[in-house]
Design a protein around this motif. Structure first.
Motif, PDB file in Angstrom:
ATOM      1  N   MET A   1       0.850  -1.194   0.000  1.00 28.41           N
ATOM      2  CA  MET A   1       0.000   0.000   0.000  1.00 28.41           C
ATOM      3  C   MET A   1       0.885   1.243   0.000  1.00 28.41           C
ATOM      4  N   PRO A   2       0.589   2.245  -0.834  1.00 24.57           N
ATOM      5  CA  PRO A   2       1.399   3.471  -0.874  1.00 24.57           C
ATOM      6  C   PRO A   2       1.299   4.232   0.439  1.00 24.57           C
ATOM      7  N   PRO A   3       2.303   5.038   0.768  1.00 28.00           N
ATOM      8  CA  PRO A   3       2.294   5.748   2.053  1.00 28.00           C
ATOM      9  C   PRO A   3       1.247   6.844   2.129  1.00 28.00           C
ATOM     10  N   ILE A   4       0.718   7.042   3.334  1.00 30.06           N
ATOM     11  CA  ILE A   4      -0.144   8.171   3.649  1.00 30.06           C
ATOM     12  C   ILE A   4       0.665   9.071   4.576  1.00 30.06           C
ATOM     13  N   ILE A   5       1.013  10.259   4.111  1.00 31.63           N
ATOM     14  CA  ILE A   5       1.875  11.177   4.851  1.00 31.63           C
ATOM     15  C   ILE A   5       1.049  12.377   5.286  1.00 31.63           C
ATOM     16  N   VAL A   6       1.022  12.632   6.579  1.00 29.41           N
ATOM     17  CA  VAL A   6       0.245  13.747   7.128  1.00 29.41           C
ATOM     18  C   VAL A   6       1.197  14.854   7.566  1.00 29.41           C
ATOM     19  N   ILE A   7       0.882  16.083   7.184  1.00 30.26           N
ATOM     20  CA  ILE A   7       1.654  17.248   7.604  1.00 30.26           C
ATOM     21  C   ILE A   7       0.885  17.971   8.705  1.00 30.26           C
ATOM     22  N   SER A  25       6.700  16.872  -5.416  1.00 30.22           N
ATOM     23  CA  SER A  25       7.985  16.176  -5.394  1.00 30.22           C
ATOM     24  C   SER A  25       7.814  14.681  -5.196  1.00 30.22           C
ATOM     25  N   LEU A  26       6.792  14.295  -4.441  1.00 31.09           N
ATOM     26  CA  LEU A  26       6.553  12.879  -4.166  1.00 31.09           C
ATOM     27  C   LEU A  26       5.643  12.235  -5.204  1.00 31.09           C
ATOM     28  N   GLY A  27       5.067  13.046  -6.112  1.00 32.77           N
ATOM     29  CA  GLY A  27       4.093  12.508  -7.051  1.00 32.77           C
ATOM     30  C   GLY A  27       2.847  12.037  -6.331  1.00 32.77           C
ATOM     31  N   ALA A  28       2.487  12.749  -5.257  1.00 28.86           N
ATOM     32  CA  ALA A  28       1.402  12.322  -4.382  1.00 28.86           C
ATOM     33  C   ALA A  28       0.119  13.095  -4.638  1.00 28.86           C
ATOM     34  N   THR A  29      -0.999  12.474  -4.289  1.00 27.15           N
ATOM     35  CA  THR A  29      -2.278  13.161  -4.289  1.00 27.15           C
ATOM     36  C   THR A  29      -2.341  14.051  -3.049  1.00 27.15           C
ATOM     37  N   TYR A  30      -2.717  15.303  -3.230  1.00 29.02           N
ATOM     38  CA  TYR A  30      -2.739  16.278  -2.144  1.00 29.02           C
ATOM     39  C   TYR A  30      -4.176  16.437  -1.648  1.00 29.02           C
ATOM     40  N   LEU A  31      -4.437  16.068  -0.391  1.00 29.68           N
ATOM     41  CA  LEU A  31      -5.770  16.158   0.198  1.00 29.68           C
ATOM     42  C   LEU A  31      -5.751  17.066   1.431  1.00 29.68           C
ATOM     43  N   HIS A  32      -6.874  17.747   1.656  1.00 26.55           N
ATOM     44  CA  HIS A  32      -7.017  18.593   2.834  1.00 26.55           C
ATOM     45  C   HIS A  32      -7.891  17.886   3.861  1.00 26.55           C
ATOM     46  N   PRO A  72      -6.657   5.182  -5.245  1.00 26.05           N
ATOM     47  CA  PRO A  72      -5.872   4.195  -5.999  1.00 26.05           C
ATOM     48  C   PRO A  72      -4.686   3.687  -5.186  1.00 26.05           C
ATOM     49  N   GLN A  73      -4.453   2.388  -5.248  1.00 24.21           N
ATOM     50  CA  GLN A  73      -3.429   1.762  -4.418  1.00 24.21           C
ATOM     51  C   GLN A  73      -2.013   1.950  -4.952  1.00 24.21           C
ATOM     52  N   THR A  74      -1.845   2.763  -5.986  1.00 24.28           N
ATOM     53  CA  THR A  74      -0.521   2.937  -6.582  1.00 24.28           C
ATOM     54  C   THR A  74       0.101   4.294  -6.300  1.00 24.28           C
ATOM     55  N   LEU A  75      -0.676   5.232  -5.746  1.00 29.71           N
ATOM     56  CA  LEU A  75      -0.182   6.592  -5.553  1.00 29.71           C
ATOM     57  C   LEU A  75      -0.073   6.939  -4.072  1.00 29.71           C
ATOM     58  N   LYS A 189      13.733   6.936   6.551  1.00 30.73           N
ATOM     59  CA  LYS A 189      12.832   5.952   7.145  1.00 30.73           C
ATOM     60  C   LYS A 189      12.289   4.964   6.109  1.00 30.73           C
ATOM     61  N   ASN A 190      12.809   5.052   4.867  1.00 32.27           N
ATOM     62  CA  ASN A 190      12.386   4.154   3.777  1.00 32.27           C
ATOM     63  C   ASN A 190      10.888   4.258   3.498  1.00 32.27           C
ATOM     64  N   ILE A 191      10.336   5.458   3.686  1.00 37.14           N
ATOM     65  CA  ILE A 191       8.911   5.670   3.398  1.00 37.14           C
ATOM     66  C   ILE A 191       8.708   6.051   1.945  1.00 37.14           C
ATOM     67  N   VAL A 192       9.637   6.834   1.379  1.00 38.04           N
ATOM     68  CA  VAL A 192       9.566   7.225  -0.020  1.00 38.04           C
ATOM     69  C   VAL A 192      10.946   7.092  -0.647  1.00 38.04           C
ATOM     70  N   SER A 193      10.952   7.103  -1.969  1.00 34.08           N
ATOM     71  CA  SER A 193      12.195   7.140  -2.730  1.00 34.08           C
ATOM     72  C   SER A 193      12.000   8.166  -3.830  1.00 34.08           C
ATOM     73  N   VAL A 194      12.824   9.235  -3.809  1.00 34.90           N
ATOM     74  CA  VAL A 194      12.611  10.364  -4.705  1.00 34.90           C
ATOM     75  C   VAL A 194      13.890  10.684  -5.454  1.00 34.90           C
ATOM     76  N   ASP A 195      13.750  10.940  -6.766  1.00 35.47           N
ATOM     77  CA  ASP A 195      14.850  11.455  -7.567  1.00 35.47           C
ATOM     78  C   ASP A 195      14.804  12.968  -7.475  1.00 35.47           C
ATOM     79  N   SER A 196      15.687  13.565  -6.674  1.00 27.00           N
ATOM     80  CA  SER A 196      15.636  15.011  -6.429  1.00 27.00           C
ATOM     81  C   SER A 196      15.875  15.835  -7.677  1.00 27.00           C
TER      82      SER A 196
END
Length: 247
Positions: A1-7, A25-32, A72-75, A189-196
């Protein structure tokens, strides 16, 4: 399952820019935390007593939770505040001033609800410099004690992975610094992998305040859009998150 990151963090200008840039940067869906379907009611409930206001935000979290269940389980997903804020503000407003008045660390109130999607990690963004400046302002002195109690309540919540980012301690001078530091911590923490070198979603250049996954990817013929966005977001960051940085 893709990560759910809360700010999470104080309500300061510049945080929206951090969330927007981080999601791109993470290619993530941005939710409020308050979903679009009920966002028009936010101002109405914000003027209500704490009990009613808290109920509105609790309902908002469960609507958001349903969106996470059907996502979606891929993002990956980045959420601008979640259940943590609802509980923290509810507790602090109920017990009054003083960290000693908070429920003990082993209290069940800090447990995550079993029927609500749990985040992979929670990133707590703070700025010691901003809090220190608040001490100098008489009418705002009580606010720093309130913020400290909110942060302590966040830290006591169990069943979650926490990342704390202190903009002052880390020497962050603009939104790019904050985003880079958060990404570094997430990768540690191995939560994401990003090409900066290829992390910016092109659509964010055109529409920085709209969730990037709903927009066409189309690069402008000039870099003026990017320069204008960078200048505006960095100015907001410097004036609010890092007030000691000259603009």
């Amino acid at each position: 399952m893709p990560p759910i990151i809360v700010i999470e963090g104080p309500k300061l200008k510049g945080m929206e820019s951090v969330c927007s840039r981080l999601s791109s940067s993470l290619g993530a869906t941005y939710l409020h935390s308050v979903p679009v379907c009920i966002r028009h009611l936010k101002k109405v409930f914000d003027s209500q007593p704490q009990l009613i206001r808290g109920a509105f935000y609790a309902i908002s979290n469960y609507i958001l939770g349903q969106e996470l269940f059907t996502h979606p389980q891929t993002l990956p997903v980045l959420v601008d505040r979640y259940w943590n804020s609802t509980v923290a503000h509810g507790i602090v407003n109920e017990v009054g001033d003083g960290i000693g008045n908070l429920p003990p660390k082993n209290h069940t109130i800090y447990d995550w609800p079993v029927d609500l999607p749990q985040p992979t990690t929670v990133v707590l963004v703070s700025c010691r410099k901003k809090l220190r400046e608040m001490k100098k302002n008489g009418p705002k002195r009580g606010k720093i004690a309130y913020e400290n109690m909110i942060f302590e309540t966040f830290r006591r919540m169990r069943n979650q992975s926490w990342i704390e980012v202190d903009c002052t301690k880390q020497g962050c001078t603009d939104t790019t610094d904050v985003v880079s530091h958060i990404i570094d911590r997430l990768q540690d923490k191995n939560i994401v992998s990003v090409d900066s070198q290829a992390s910016l979603c092109p659509s964010m250049i055109l529409h920085p305040k709209v969730p990037h996954d709903t927009l066409p990817v189309e690069m402008p013929s000039t870099s003026n859009h990017q320069l204008k966005f960078d200048a505006m977001s960095n100015l907001a960051f410097k004036s609010c998150l890092c007030p000691s940085v000259p603009s």
